[in-house]
Design an enzyme around this catalytic site. Structure first.
Site, PDB file in Angstrom:
ATOM      1  N   LYS A  22       0.863  -1.188   0.000  1.00  0.00           N
ATOM      2  CA  LYS A  22       0.000   0.000   0.000  1.00  0.00           C
ATOM      3  C   LYS A  22       0.890   1.226   0.000  1.00  0.00           C
ATOM      4  O   LYS A  22       2.031   1.178   0.481  1.00  0.00           O
ATOM      5  CB  LYS A  22      -0.886   0.020   1.257  1.00  0.00           C
ATOM      6  CG  LYS A  22      -2.153   0.833   1.092  1.00  0.00           C
ATOM      7  CD  LYS A  22      -3.220   0.065   0.331  1.00  0.00           C
ATOM      8  CE  LYS A  22      -4.491   0.846   0.150  1.00  0.00           C
ATOM      9  NZ  LYS A  22      -5.580  -0.025  -0.352  1.00  0.00           N
TER      10      LYS A  22
HETATM   11  P1  NAD Z   1     -12.762   7.563  -2.770  1.00  0.00           P
HETATM   12  O1  NAD Z   1     -11.751   8.576  -2.365  1.00  0.00           O
HETATM   13  O2  NAD Z   1     -13.102   7.425  -4.201  1.00  0.00           O
HETATM   14  O3  NAD Z   1     -14.117   7.781  -1.952  1.00  0.00           O
HETATM   15  C1  NAD Z   1     -14.169   7.843  -0.555  1.00  0.00           C
HETATM   16  C2  NAD Z   1     -15.570   8.307  -0.163  1.00  0.00           C
HETATM   17  O4  NAD Z   1     -15.712   8.219   1.254  1.00  0.00           O
HETATM   18  C3  NAD Z   1     -15.859   9.764  -0.528  1.00  0.00           C
HETATM   19  O5  NAD Z   1     -17.210   9.866  -0.928  1.00  0.00           O
HETATM   20  C4  NAD Z   1     -15.651  10.508   0.799  1.00  0.00           C
HETATM   21  O6  NAD Z   1     -16.360  11.720   0.850  1.00  0.00           O
HETATM   22  C5  NAD Z   1     -16.206   9.478   1.748  1.00  0.00           C
HETATM   23  N1  NAD Z   1     -15.791   9.603   3.145  1.00  0.00           N
HETATM   24  C6  NAD Z   1     -14.554   9.790   3.649  1.00  0.00           C
HETATM   25  N2  NAD Z   1     -14.599   9.810   4.990  1.00  0.00           N
HETATM   26  C7  NAD Z   1     -15.907   9.600   5.330  1.00  0.00           C
HETATM   27  C8  NAD Z   1     -16.605   9.472   6.554  1.00  0.00           C
HETATM   28  N3  NAD Z   1     -15.953   9.536   7.709  1.00  0.00           N
HETATM   29  N4  NAD Z   1     -17.946   9.242   6.529  1.00  0.00           N
HETATM   30  C9  NAD Z   1     -18.591   9.132   5.364  1.00  0.00           C
HETATM   31  N5  NAD Z   1     -17.978   9.207   4.166  1.00  0.00           N
HETATM   32  C10 NAD Z   1     -16.665   9.455   4.160  1.00  0.00           C
HETATM   33  O7  NAD Z   1     -12.211   6.163  -2.197  1.00  0.00           O
HETATM   34  P2  NAD Z   1     -12.646   4.700  -2.670  1.00  0.00           P
HETATM   35  O8  NAD Z   1     -11.682   4.236  -3.700  1.00  0.00           O
HETATM   36  O9  NAD Z   1     -14.108   4.670  -2.925  1.00  0.00           O
HETATM   37  O10 NAD Z   1     -12.302   3.865  -1.347  1.00  0.00           O
HETATM   38  C11 NAD Z   1     -13.223   3.735  -0.277  1.00  0.00           C
HETATM   39  C12 NAD Z   1     -12.804   2.558   0.584  1.00  0.00           C
HETATM   40  O11 NAD Z   1     -12.790   1.361  -0.219  1.00  0.00           O
HETATM   41  C13 NAD Z   1     -11.398   2.629   1.183  1.00  0.00           C
HETATM   42  O12 NAD Z   1     -11.388   1.963   2.423  1.00  0.00           O
HETATM   43  C14 NAD Z   1     -10.553   1.865   0.188  1.00  0.00           C
HETATM   44  O13 NAD Z   1      -9.336   1.388   0.742  1.00  0.00           O
HETATM   45  C15 NAD Z   1     -11.516   0.741  -0.141  1.00  0.00           C
HETATM   46  N6  NAD Z   1     -11.245   0.037  -1.394  1.00  0.00           N
HETATM   47  C16 NAD Z   1     -11.190   0.707  -2.577  1.00  0.00           C
HETATM   48  C17 NAD Z   1     -10.963  -0.014  -3.746  1.00  0.00           C
HETATM   49  C18 NAD Z   1     -10.949   0.647  -5.099  1.00  0.00           C
HETATM   50  O14 NAD Z   1     -10.887  -0.078  -6.100  1.00  0.00           O
HETATM   51  N7  NAD Z   1     -11.036   1.955  -5.196  1.00  0.00           N
HETATM   52  C19 NAD Z   1     -10.775  -1.410  -3.690  1.00  0.00           C
HETATM   53  C20 NAD Z   1     -10.857  -2.057  -2.466  1.00  0.00           C
HETATM   54  C21 NAD Z   1     -11.109  -1.329  -1.321  1.00  0.00           C
END
Ligand code: NAD
Length: 422
Positions: free
Chosen positions: A112
């Protein structure tokens, strides 16, 4: 009480990850040496990133890349841009990537990266300079056979294109396989942008049915409306699930008759947030997590379901779109209340599965159709769901424990077969 209140929930993801590992190592009967090896990153680097801002001033940022394990193949994991990034958080996320890749049997270890920056405060040109300098600093560690970054919180396909370009320029030729989650026109895979959410919804359907709830009659709340939450909400809606509450970091909206997700997406595209969406009422972050729904999908950040709120969670099924949203303490409370928690290393593995497909396609310079990607993704997600649920039933343990045991065993076997050098 609000989940964003740090007094209530300061996430300690590395402690959580090590607690989960400790439990799996105990059940598998490995010794302290194996625990120590699996609990520690294999390699990590912290870099300084001097940034020339658009106004001519200079700012110094900090970035990390942690390779937790590469016994089963190159390290793989996202790159996060957030003001909350810490080295311990990146270490935890890298460890979870190792288990996820092993569980889904993709030939990778876990890694990561993170840069401590609030990307919304910087221009596109500044973010490009940050990304290129960070990539340059970590470039001895990455590569298609070493470590392959992908998007995570605060980064996207443009970030991956800049990383790929920087690495390629340094190497004198185009290296498509150094990142995944790239734009489709630049060697990205069809279906990658939505893969994590598709996977979440495949598993959510199976999990709801395992509890006797038909998805077409179910209700859901989704926390986070970014790359994972937004498409999870859209696909749940398309499956017939009534999505009654959605949030982002700015606030939350709800409608008991179901939110119009297409209209909400248009609102977010226009304003940058779910807040102010006319066709729903504003609720608090805490209201969202404790909504009376069949399905809760936390898809934002770590540690949002904790000892302080777990007893108020009313969803029957929790499918972890985010990494590490549930603390070990909350796991115990949810288990006692007979809630079904589908763990992150299974639930959100769709992203790394299609990243793997993208890397395979890039290395072969041969591209698959969208249907082929979707079918293979669904097949892998549902097989993993079956495998983990059967194992959990056999051992009489929660899904997270079963999934972690299966993954840790695969990684430990790779260690044992390879032996220690010298
Ligand atoms: P992103 O930056 O695209 O979106 C994050 C979202 O969460 C945004 O809408 C933000 O406003 C919101 N947010 C942040 N803090 C918050 C809170 N305390 N309460 C409510 N909403 C909140 O990120 P993403 O890629 O969607 O990732 C989200 C999660 O999924 C992370 O934990 C990431 O590690 C995990 N993840 C992502 C992927 C991927 O392919 N992008 C794959 C596996 C896991």
């Amino acid at each position: 009480m609000d989940v964003l209140d740090p007094a209530v929930s300061t996430p300690q993801p590395l402690d959580d990850a090590r607690t989960q590992l400790r439990q799996a190592v105990g059940l598998l009967g490995y010794d302290e040496g194996m625990f120590a090896m699996l609990a520690s990153p294999r390699r990590e680097v912290t870099v300084s990133i001097p940034l020339r801002r658009d106004d001519g001033t200079t700012e110094l940022l900090t970035g990390h890349r942690v390779q937790h394990n590469f016994s089963r193949g190159p390290a793989k994991g996202g790159l996060r841009y957030s003001k909350d990034v810490t080295l311990d958080e990146v270490r935890a996320l890298a460890m979870w990537m190792t288990w996820k890749c092993a569980l889904l049997n993709v030939p990778y270890g876990g890694a990561k990266g993170g840069v401590r920056i609030d990307p919304r405060q910087y221009s596109t040109a500044e973010l490009e300079r940050v990304t290129r300098r960070y990539t340059s600093e970590i470039s001895p560690m990455i590569g298609p056979e070493r470590d392959i970054p992908a998007p995570d919180v605060g980064t996207d396909e443009q970030t991956m294109a800049w990383m790929m370009d920087t690495y390629s320029v340094q190497h004198g030729h185009t290296v498509l396989g150094v990142t995944t989650g790239k734009p489709v026109s630049l060697g990205g895979s069809l279906g990658r942008a939505t893969a994590t959410s598709r996977g979440v919804v495949h598993v959510a359907g199976a999990a709801l049915r395992s509890r006797g709830i038909e998805p077409a009659r179910a209700t859901a709340a989704v926390q986070g409306f970014g790359k994972v939450g937004r498409y999870a909400a859209r696909f749940l809606d398309e499956t017939g699930v009534r999505v009654i509450a959605v949030s982002d970091q700015y606030g939350a909206v709800a409608s008991s008759s179901g939110l119009d997700i297409a209209a909400l997406e248009r609102h977010v595209d226009a304003t940058g947030s779910v807040v102010g969406f006319g066709c729903g009422e504003e609720i608090t972050h805490d209201d969202l997590l404790t909504s009376e729904v069949d399905l809760l999908v936390p898809a934002a950040v770590e540690g949002v379901l904790h000892g302080g709120n777990a007893h108020r969670i009313r969803a029957q099924v929790i499918v972890e779109g985010a990494n590490g949203p549930t603390t070990p303490e909350a796991d115990l409370v949810l288990r006692a209340a007979d809630r079904l928690v589908v763990p992150d290393i299974l639930a959100n593995a769709g992203g790394v599965i299609v990243s793997y497909f993208e890397w395979v396609q890039a290395n072969q310079a041969y591209w698959w159709s969208a249907d082929e990607v979707e079918l293979r993704l669904a097949d892998r997600m549902l097989s993993a769901w079956e495998h983990v649920s059967r194992h959990a039933e056999r051992l009489g343990v929660p899904l997270r424990t079963a999934a972690t045991c299966l993954a840790v065993e695969r990684v430990a076997q790779a260690h044992q077969l390879r032996g220690l050098y010298p």
